[in-house]
Design an enzyme around this catalytic site. Structure first.
Site, short mmCIF file in Angstrom:
data_model
loop_
_atom_site.label_atom_id
_atom_site.label_comp_id
_atom_site.label_asym_id
_atom_site.label_seq_id
_atom_site.Cartn_x
_atom_site.Cartn_y
_atom_site.Cartn_z
N HIS A 1 0.83 -1.21 0.00
CA HIS A 1 0.00 0.00 0.00
C HIS A 1 0.86 1.26 0.00
CE1 HIS A 1 0.59 0.81 4.30
NE2 HIS A 1 0.25 -0.44 4.58
N CYS B 1 2.76 -4.62 6.66
CA CYS B 1 2.64 -4.47 5.21
C CYS B 1 3.93 -3.89 4.62
CB CYS B 1 1.47 -3.55 4.88
SG CYS B 1 -0.12 -4.17 5.45
#
Length: 171
Positions: free
Chosen positions: A133, A145
């Site tokens: 992301h 992430c």
């Protein structure tokens, strides 16, 4: 389609390399770990295939990429509750189990690459919602992430990204 490689450059930062290009990225606050657990904040080591890409159509045009692309809306979430039958799966909001909202006020999830971690099969407590992301300003750590700047993420996806090999140690 191409697999990128990520190597840590610090505890929570790294370089993602693909086809001779290197992109700065933020990694999980728990560093990179071979034995990922729910809530440890670590980015899992290993091959993370790119399953699909989600995006905010009200903010950005669809990114060019080699995997399926879908717009998200205010009803989209992701279950991160290991006790829930929908653990590590997308859910429709409102949802009773613990979950993450994908439609956020900030821009972090304007583009989300859903990475294949603990999804075939799902194992309770092994970790959930490992995404590619957008990074926050200054590249602070993520919850596990991999995060990049918008231009870099778009370029990476347009190169035909099919997955990311996350190295367990620095080069």
């Amino acid at each position: 389609m191409s697999t990128a490689e990520v190597h840590a450059t610090g505890e929570t930062t790294g370089l993602l390399r693909l086809r001779g290009y290197a992109f700065r990225c933020a990694l999980g606050r728990g560093g990179i770990r071979r034995h990922k657990e729910e809530g440890d904040g670590a980015t899992p080591a290993g091959l993370l295939p790119l399953r699909r890409v989600l995006y905010r159509a009200d903010r950005l045009p669809a990114p060019a990429c080699a995997v399926p692309v879908e717009p998200i809306g205010p009803q989209d979430g992701w279950c991160d509750d290991p006790a829930d039958p929908a653990y590590n799966r997308p859910v429709r909001l409102p949802y009773a189990g613990r979950h993450e909202e994908l439609w956020r006020g900030d821009s972090v999830y304007d583009i989300i690459g859903v990475l294949g971690w603990n999804d075939q099969p799902v194992v309770r407590e092994r970790g959930s919602a490992i995404f590619l992301h957008l990074a926050r300003p200054g590249f602070p750590p993520t919850e596990g992430c991999i995060a990049l700047e918008l231009a870099d993420l778009r370029a990476l996806l347009a190169m035909g990204l099919s997955g990311i090999e996350v190295a367990a140690s620095r080069p």
